[in-house]
Design a protein around this motif. Structure first.
Motif, PDB file in Angstrom:
ATOM      1  N   GLY A   5       0.808  -1.203   0.000  1.00 16.82           N
ATOM      2  CA  GLY A   5       0.000   0.000   0.000  1.00 16.82           C
ATOM      3  C   GLY A   5       0.842   1.254   0.000  1.00 16.82           C
ATOM      4  N   GLY A   6       0.299   2.321   0.618  1.00 14.79           N
ATOM      5  CA  GLY A   6       1.008   3.590   0.659  1.00 14.79           C
ATOM      6  C   GLY A   6       2.236   3.519   1.536  1.00 14.79           C
ATOM      7  N   PRO A   7       3.127   4.486   1.397  1.00 13.23           N
ATOM      8  CA  PRO A   7       4.364   4.485   2.173  1.00 13.23           C
ATOM      9  C   PRO A   7       4.112   4.790   3.643  1.00 13.23           C
ATOM     10  N   PRO A   8       4.981   4.318   4.528  1.00 16.20           N
ATOM     11  CA  PRO A   8       4.850   4.663   5.941  1.00 16.20           C
ATOM     12  C   PRO A   8       5.097   6.146   6.150  1.00 16.20           C
ATOM     13  N   ALA A  33      18.664   5.901   1.364  1.00 15.18           N
ATOM     14  CA  ALA A  33      17.289   5.441   1.581  1.00 15.18           C
ATOM     15  C   ALA A  33      16.583   6.275   2.647  1.00 15.18           C
ATOM     16  N   VAL A  34      17.283   6.596   3.711  1.00 14.51           N
ATOM     17  CA  VAL A  34      16.696   7.424   4.766  1.00 14.51           C
ATOM     18  C   VAL A  34      16.396   8.821   4.243  1.00 14.51           C
ATOM     19  N   VAL A  38      12.775  10.889   3.994  1.00 14.96           N
ATOM     20  CA  VAL A  38      12.571  12.241   4.523  1.00 14.96           C
ATOM     21  C   VAL A  38      12.136  13.182   3.406  1.00 14.96           C
ATOM     22  N   GLY A  39      12.791  13.063   2.254  1.00 19.38           N
ATOM     23  CA  GLY A  39      12.451  13.917   1.131  1.00 19.38           C
ATOM     24  C   GLY A  39      11.045  13.703   0.616  1.00 19.38           C
ATOM     25  N   SER A  40      10.485  12.525   0.881  1.00 14.02           N
ATOM     26  CA  SER A  40       9.119  12.217   0.466  1.00 14.02           C
ATOM     27  C   SER A  40       8.089  12.601   1.520  1.00 14.02           C
ATOM     28  N   GLY A  41       8.562  13.171   2.624  1.00 10.14           N
ATOM     29  CA  GLY A  41       7.640  13.669   3.640  1.00 10.14           C
ATOM     30  C   GLY A  41       7.445  12.770   4.848  1.00 10.14           C
ATOM     31  N   ARG A 263      11.469   0.013  -1.007  1.00  7.66           N
ATOM     32  CA  ARG A 263      10.186  -0.377  -1.605  1.00  7.66           C
ATOM     33  C   ARG A 263       9.298   0.828  -1.875  1.00  7.66           C
ATOM     34  N   TRP A 264       9.423   1.818  -1.015  1.00  3.60           N
ATOM     35  CA  TRP A 264       8.535   2.982  -1.114  1.00  3.60           C
ATOM     36  C   TRP A 264       9.258   4.247  -1.571  1.00  3.60           C
TER      37      TRP A 264
END
Length: 265
Positions: A5-8, A33-34, A38-41, A263-264
């Motif tokens: 599903g959606g990202p954590p 990856a970290v 963070v960049g994705s919110g 994955r996300w």
């Protein structure tokens, strides 16, 4: 959390044995990856048994300049941008020191002093990377001030014997967790854990439980695993922890954290 599903939105990451192998830096892949998360919110929260002092270099490596971090197994919550504790949950170490000294005459105690370092009753191998002052004191001095975390090391003992001797010990004001490797014990105020601190933060940020993710490798991560919408243990974690989580990822040396986050993000 449905991994398809959606990202954590709230991601809790242990440090030693998870983000990095103790004594090394975070790998470039895990750092990327970290930072992608963070960049994705997403809110990435380093959640560790380390002190504030020894957590700061990891935050710097990851490029985390704002947000939250949970230190000292949940007893200390810091605002990264302000570089100051938001909350500190102390307890009186004297009763535990007195009771444990009767059971383990040669035990070495190390009490954290937030933002300063440690008072210790001898030289302990567990704090070599921690930073700050390391002052050797007697039991009376060590127990004279409250602390958020008390580490206990039995130099000549075995974990199995430690567990046996502790079976009948009742200290209602504290909680403890065993070390993964060796005769270690870490003590905090009763009820304080990474999972407890993360639940307070989740409510503060108003994030649904199903949108939370936790990755760790130690016995001090059990409450964090139970808290998370999706829990992940490292392959290098004790095997008994593998049965408590939704998933087991790669070893820390193989960038297991990155394998999950990619994955996300």
């Amino acid at each position: 959390m449905d991994i398809d599903g959606g990202p954590p939105r709230l991601i809790a990451l242990d440090v030693d044995g998870t983000l990095l192998k103790t004594g090394t830096r975070v790998s470039a892949r895990v750092t990327a990856a970290v930072r992608g998360a963070v960049g994705s919110g997403a809110h990435v929260v380093v959640s560790t048994g380390r002190t504030v002092i020894s957590t700061r270099p990891v935050l710097d490596e990851l490029g985390l300049v704002q947000g939250h971090a949970i230190c000292s197994n949940g007893a200390v919550h810091i605002d990264i941008e302000q570089a100051l504790p938001v909350s500190v949950h102390h307890f009186d170490p004297a009763p535990a020191v007195t009771a444990l000294r009767r059971l383990f005459p040669d035990m070495i105690f190390t009490a954290e002093r937030v933002g300063e370092g440690f008072w210790a009753t001898g030289m302990s191998p567990g704090e070599y990377y921690a930073g700050g002052d390391y002052v050797v004191v007697d039991d009376l001095t060590l127990g004279s001030e409250p602390t958020p975390r008390l580490n206990c090391w039995w130099p000549e003992g075995a974990p199995e014997e430690m567990h046996r001797l502790l079976e009948g010990l009742a200290l209602p004001e504290i909680s403890w967790v065993y070390g993964e490797f060796g005769p270690w014990l870490t003590i905090s105020r009763h009820g304080i854990s990474k999972g407890w601190a993360l639940e307070h933060l989740r409510r503060l940020l108003d994030i649904p439980r199903e949108a939370t993710l936790a990755i760790g490798d130690g016995f001090n991560d059990r409450e964090m695993f139970a808290w998370a919408g999706h829990s992940v243990a490292m392959a290098n974690a004790p095997v008994e922890l593998h049965g408590l989580v939704d998933e087991v990822t790669d070893d820390v040396a193989a960038d297991g954290v990155a394998a999950v986050l990619e994955r996300w993000f």
